[in-house]
Scaffold this active site. Sequence first.
Site, short mmCIF file in Angstrom:
data_model
loop_
_atom_site.label_atom_id
_atom_site.label_comp_id
_atom_site.label_asym_id
_atom_site.label_seq_id
_atom_site.Cartn_x
_atom_site.Cartn_y
_atom_site.Cartn_z
N GLU A 192 30.48 18.99 53.01
CA GLU A 192 31.53 19.42 51.93
C GLU A 192 32.32 18.09 51.29
OE1 GLU A 192 29.21 21.78 52.88
OE2 GLU A 192 30.27 23.01 51.34
N ARG A 199 28.22 21.30 60.95
CA ARG A 199 27.95 21.65 59.65
C ARG A 199 27.55 20.43 59.01
NH1 ARG A 199 30.57 25.31 55.80
NH2 ARG A 199 29.31 25.10 54.09
N HIS A 220 32.93 18.71 47.47
CA HIS A 220 33.70 19.47 46.67
C HIS A 220 33.87 18.65 45.35
CE1 HIS A 220 34.68 22.57 49.13
NE2 HIS A 220 35.42 21.79 50.15
N GLN A 262 37.17 35.28 42.44
CA GLN A 262 38.55 35.19 41.84
C GLN A 262 39.60 35.89 42.81
OE1 GLN A 262 36.36 37.53 38.16
NE2 GLN A 262 38.61 37.85 38.33
P1 FAD Z 1 37.69 49.62 31.52
O1 FAD Z 1 36.64 49.09 32.34
O2 FAD Z 1 37.74 49.52 30.21
O3 FAD Z 1 37.21 51.17 31.60
C1 FAD Z 1 37.74 52.28 31.09
C2 FAD Z 1 37.12 53.48 31.06
O4 FAD Z 1 37.67 54.59 30.64
C3 FAD Z 1 35.97 53.03 29.96
O5 FAD Z 1 34.48 53.62 30.75
C4 FAD Z 1 36.05 54.27 28.92
O6 FAD Z 1 34.87 54.88 28.20
C5 FAD Z 1 36.87 55.29 29.52
N1 FAD Z 1 37.55 56.08 28.87
C6 FAD Z 1 38.43 55.74 28.04
N2 FAD Z 1 39.44 56.97 27.52
C7 FAD Z 1 38.95 58.16 28.00
C8 FAD Z 1 38.87 59.51 27.99
N3 FAD Z 1 39.73 59.80 27.24
N4 FAD Z 1 38.08 60.20 28.62
C9 FAD Z 1 37.23 59.82 29.56
N5 FAD Z 1 36.93 58.19 29.58
C10 FAD Z 1 37.79 57.51 28.99
N6 FAD Z 1 36.95 40.98 34.98
C11 FAD Z 1 36.93 40.01 35.85
O7 FAD Z 1 37.54 40.37 36.65
N7 FAD Z 1 35.81 39.12 36.03
C12 FAD Z 1 35.11 38.99 34.91
O8 FAD Z 1 34.22 37.88 35.34
C13 FAD Z 1 35.13 39.55 34.02
N8 FAD Z 1 34.29 39.78 33.01
C14 FAD Z 1 34.20 40.32 31.94
C15 FAD Z 1 33.28 39.94 31.09
C16 FAD Z 1 33.04 40.85 29.59
C17 FAD Z 1 32.21 40.67 28.68
C18 FAD Z 1 34.04 42.04 29.71
C19 FAD Z 1 34.16 42.86 28.33
C20 FAD Z 1 34.98 42.20 30.47
C21 FAD Z 1 35.17 41.26 31.85
N9 FAD Z 1 36.07 41.50 32.62
C22 FAD Z 1 36.09 40.81 33.88
C23 FAD Z 1 37.22 42.29 32.78
C24 FAD Z 1 36.98 43.66 33.34
O9 FAD Z 1 35.88 44.29 33.11
C25 FAD Z 1 38.23 44.67 33.03
O10 FAD Z 1 39.12 43.87 33.53
C26 FAD Z 1 38.05 46.00 33.94
O11 FAD Z 1 36.98 46.74 33.40
C27 FAD Z 1 39.15 46.80 33.54
O12 FAD Z 1 39.14 47.93 34.19
P2 FAD Z 1 39.58 49.40 33.75
O13 FAD Z 1 39.04 50.37 34.72
O14 FAD Z 1 41.02 49.28 33.65
O15 FAD Z 1 39.18 49.55 32.25
P1 NAP Z 2 42.46 36.69 27.09
O1 NAP Z 2 41.92 36.04 27.97
O2 NAP Z 2 43.74 37.40 26.87
O3 NAP Z 2 41.86 35.76 25.68
C1 NAP Z 2 42.30 36.21 24.21
C2 NAP Z 2 41.86 35.25 23.23
O4 NAP Z 2 42.24 35.57 22.09
C3 NAP Z 2 42.66 33.82 23.73
O5 NAP Z 2 42.07 32.72 23.59
C4 NAP Z 2 43.87 33.83 22.88
O6 NAP Z 2 44.28 32.70 22.46
C5 NAP Z 2 43.12 34.70 21.58
N1 NAP Z 2 44.05 35.36 20.51
C6 NAP Z 2 45.04 36.45 21.30
N2 NAP Z 2 45.57 37.10 20.24
C7 NAP Z 2 44.96 36.50 19.37
C8 NAP Z 2 45.41 36.78 17.62
N3 NAP Z 2 46.13 37.51 17.27
N4 NAP Z 2 44.58 36.09 16.81
C9 NAP Z 2 43.77 35.24 17.28
N5 NAP Z 2 43.48 34.95 18.60
C10 NAP Z 2 44.23 35.55 19.37
O7 NAP Z 2 41.60 38.03 26.82
P2 NAP Z 2 39.99 38.11 26.82
O8 NAP Z 2 39.21 37.07 26.77
O9 NAP Z 2 39.75 39.45 25.86
O10 NAP Z 2 39.74 38.80 28.39
C11 NAP Z 2 40.23 39.98 28.83
C12 NAP Z 2 40.39 39.83 30.45
O11 NAP Z 2 39.17 39.87 30.80
C13 NAP Z 2 41.10 38.71 30.70
O12 NAP Z 2 42.39 38.59 31.00
C14 NAP Z 2 40.27 37.97 31.80
O13 NAP Z 2 40.99 37.76 32.83
C15 NAP Z 2 39.07 39.07 31.92
N6 NAP Z 2 38.08 38.26 32.21
C16 NAP Z 2 37.69 37.39 32.92
C17 NAP Z 2 36.65 36.70 33.11
C18 NAP Z 2 36.31 35.59 34.14
O14 NAP Z 2 35.35 34.97 34.23
N7 NAP Z 2 37.27 35.67 35.12
C19 NAP Z 2 35.64 36.86 32.02
C20 NAP Z 2 35.84 37.58 31.07
C21 NAP Z 2 37.06 38.38 30.85
P3 NAP Z 2 45.12 32.02 21.47
O15 NAP Z 2 46.26 32.68 21.18
O16 NAP Z 2 45.44 30.58 21.79
O17 NAP Z 2 44.10 32.00 20.19
FE1 SF4 Z 3 35.35 36.43 46.66
FE2 SF4 Z 3 35.16 38.95 46.77
FE3 SF4 Z 3 34.71 37.55 44.65
FE4 SF4 Z 3 32.71 37.72 46.61
S1 SF4 Z 3 33.36 39.55 45.44
S2 SF4 Z 3 33.49 36.02 45.38
S3 SF4 Z 3 34.38 37.65 48.21
S4 SF4 Z 3 36.28 37.97 45.41
#
Ligand code: FAD
Ligand code: NAP
Ligand code: SF4
Length: 680
Positions: free
Chosen positions: A166, A216, A254, A346
């Site tokens: 690494e 390693r 790295h 993460q």
């Molecule tokens: P949610 O996942 O939003 O779940 C809420 C649930 O509640 C939904 O299924 C909804 O249908 C249900 N619900 C709402 N109201 C009601 C009701 N009244 N009755 C019954 N059910 C209801 N996070 C990461 O950490 N790493 C990532 O790489 C990452 N990538 C992402 C990529 C994308 C494209 C997206 C959209 C999100 C990503 N996230 C990622 C974010 C992550 O998915 C969210 O942070 C996480 O899902 C939040 O979990 P939650 O349970 O709070 O809410």
């Molecule tokens: P986010 O990370 O908060 O990004 C929101 C984006 O929208 C930012 O680029 C912000 O930047 C812009 N924005 C905010 N308010 C705005 C407004 N009023 N008008 C125009 N632009 C605006 O949120 P997200 O992309 O929705 O992701 C949600 C969460 O999911 C994140 O917190 C993230 O941690 C998680 N997630 C993680 C991964 C991962 O790979 N780890 C992947 C997907 C999602 P500006 O304000 O500069 O424009």
């Molecule tokens: Fe690290 Fe857990 Fe994500 Fe695997 S799932 S990469 S062990 S944080």
Amino acid sequence: MSVYTHLLSPLDLGFTTLPNRVLMGSMHTGLEDDSKHFGRLANYFAERARGGVGLIVTGGFAPNIEGWLSPFGSRLASTRAAQRHRPIVDAVHAEGGRIALQILHAGRYGYHPLTVAPSKIKSPITPFTPRALSSAGVERQIRAFVRCAALAREAGYDGVEVMGSEGYFINQFLVEHTNRREDEWGGSFENRMRLPVEIISRIREAVGRDFIIVYRLSILDLIPNGQSWDEVVRMAKAISSAGATILNSGIGWHEARIPTIATSVPRGAFTWVTGKLRRDLRAAGIEIPLCTTNRLNTPEVADAVLAAGDADMVSMARPLLADPDFVRKASQGRAAEINTCIACNQACLDHTFAGKISSCLVNPRACHETELVIEPARRVKKIAVVGAGPAGLAAATTLAERGHSVTLFEADQCIGGQFNLAKKIPGKEEFEETLRYFQGRLVATGVDVRLGQRIGAESLIGIGFDEVILATGVIPRDPRISGQDHPKVCSYLDVLTGKRTVGARVAVVGAGGIGFDVAEFLVHDGPSITLDREAWLREWGVGNPAVARGGVAGVKPQPTPPAREVFLLQRKAGKPGAGLGKTTGWIHRTALKMKRVEMIGDVQYRHIDDTGLHILVGDAPRTLEVDTVVLCTGQEPLRALAAPLQQAGITVHLIGGADVAAELDAKRAIRQATELAARL
Ligand code: FAD
Ligand code: NAP
Ligand code: SF4
């Protein structure tokens, strides 16, 4: 009962036999850095030993101060320090496990001013320029390695792993990229490899025959001036003759600009390199066991690698953070119950780089075994969990595991919440594994799951629960951009659920995690290259190391052309993606650059009309003539149910996105849910 006959067969090392082929790879968790955490470290390793791992390797310990990874970090250099390791070793042995201490000398990768290296050449990833060692200085480092190994034996360890890959200290001697010496430690390859050979032969002499020495070995440097294949094979032979017991594989320095362990890297992407070395060594009559590594996260993949003859052992590190019982579940025919590592980095690697104690996104108990304890409930309660996203799933299953009566309501026809969108992003297929795991846990813990039921406050009050947990997630933020009701505008939900078709030229508004993911989704067409190892290696420019030095010299990345022309925009000045994960952000940025995505910061949104999106970049007006504008402008909590429930006198808990949407990720959602469920 098990089908994983290769993975679970014993490995005879001559003086001892490992019960299976699983080596828990070294991970720096942060618990190593201060002996006050050694009790926690002991519990963490003991759980993995109980789970049946064949051989555990600790996080790295420096053999001296010069070798520190960070100031006052982990080090083993005295008998007093060795004594403090006793509880760790005893805890593992009490569970029938075996444990080796990793000796890691950071060399120029050290994050402190006392770093040393073969030559005075700063690394691109650390701010300190190392001091070039004198001959006597090199000799002192060798003696420190040997002393550290002897102390590990004194502490009761079953062996050591010498970190030779690494891009750390030993690796820095091997290549001209970092070794410009003209004495007996530089110049010819024979001179450059003298250091590791001396270290291993002198350690063997010091510790005796019945002590495991894992070396390693960097088998694919992934840097332009890396080792040639002939050099790798020569090293393997010399290290084997010097007395190593097992050769572990190291992939990439790295500072390499090719991803090696992120979720978008195909499973087992590099096992063929260990296989190539194994065949070359066997052809030369060398039988030393070889261990392969990187993105091996299921027993199927690991077993197949061994069955193909690519290795004798597999190193799994993060998968054992995610599930300490990985091996036991595999051996009891319960592989479907494994909580699979999704390679997100993460809570593990990103924490390490932020100086925080590691954990795991899918298993918040990892490295917190003594703090986050799941015990039977003292008083059984009737609890409703609303929302089956990551937060709701973690809460419901933990509560039910503790004996509570749990009903989980989910508006959709399936569990998963936003993870159902995340798993559609090319390179994020692993996210499905978390949903598979939770689906099994819901059944095993007896949660009453009500799918397709958007439950209201009145119904919840009517049924009568002791407590209600709202895990209802988020709604997209309304950015209020002029013209956003134009038919060419849609939200990321419409795109990822397939409700809307997207044109050939697209502006993605918002460059957070979701904006980056949506851009990735839009530039891809056809099957994900993460599922096709050869295509992925071509895309990133990894070649046959027998032809290309280090696997990369002279090999050009060959990205497939983008499916669309995409613009990715943010209002903040500076480079988009700066807020993404420390260890993965650069991969997302590079991947989009390879697809010619134009990333623009310092944007003001003026108007959307038939022509496209009108913006100001700084003060300069610009029109992006796009067919589609996708809004990825963040999210707001969805928690309308909270007020009426509270008014009805019901105890309500908010978790995940329903609690705080800003900077929400699944790591926080799952951890918060599990901590709450462990308390109720
Ligand atoms: P949610 O996942 O939003 O779940 C809420 C649930 O509640 C939904 O299924 C909804 O249908 C249900 N619900 C709402 N109201 C009601 C009701 N009244 N009755 C019954 N059910 C209801 N996070 C990461 O950490 N790493 C990532 O790489 C990452 N990538 C992402 C990529 C994308 C494209 C997206 C959209 C999100 C990503 N996230 C990622 C974010 C992550 O998915 C969210 O942070 C996480 O899902 C939040 O979990 P939650 O349970 O709070 O809410
Ligand atoms: P986010 O990370 O908060 O990004 C929101 C984006 O929208 C930012 O680029 C912000 O930047 C812009 N924005 C905010 N308010 C705005 C407004 N009023 N008008 C125009 N632009 C605006 O949120 P997200 O992309 O929705 O992701 C949600 C969460 O999911 C994140 O917190 C993230 O941690 C998680 N997630 C993680 C991964 C991962 O790979 N780890 C992947 C997907 C999602 P500006 O304000 O500069 O424009
Ligand atoms: Fe690290 Fe857990 Fe994500 Fe695997 S799932 S990469 S062990 S944080």
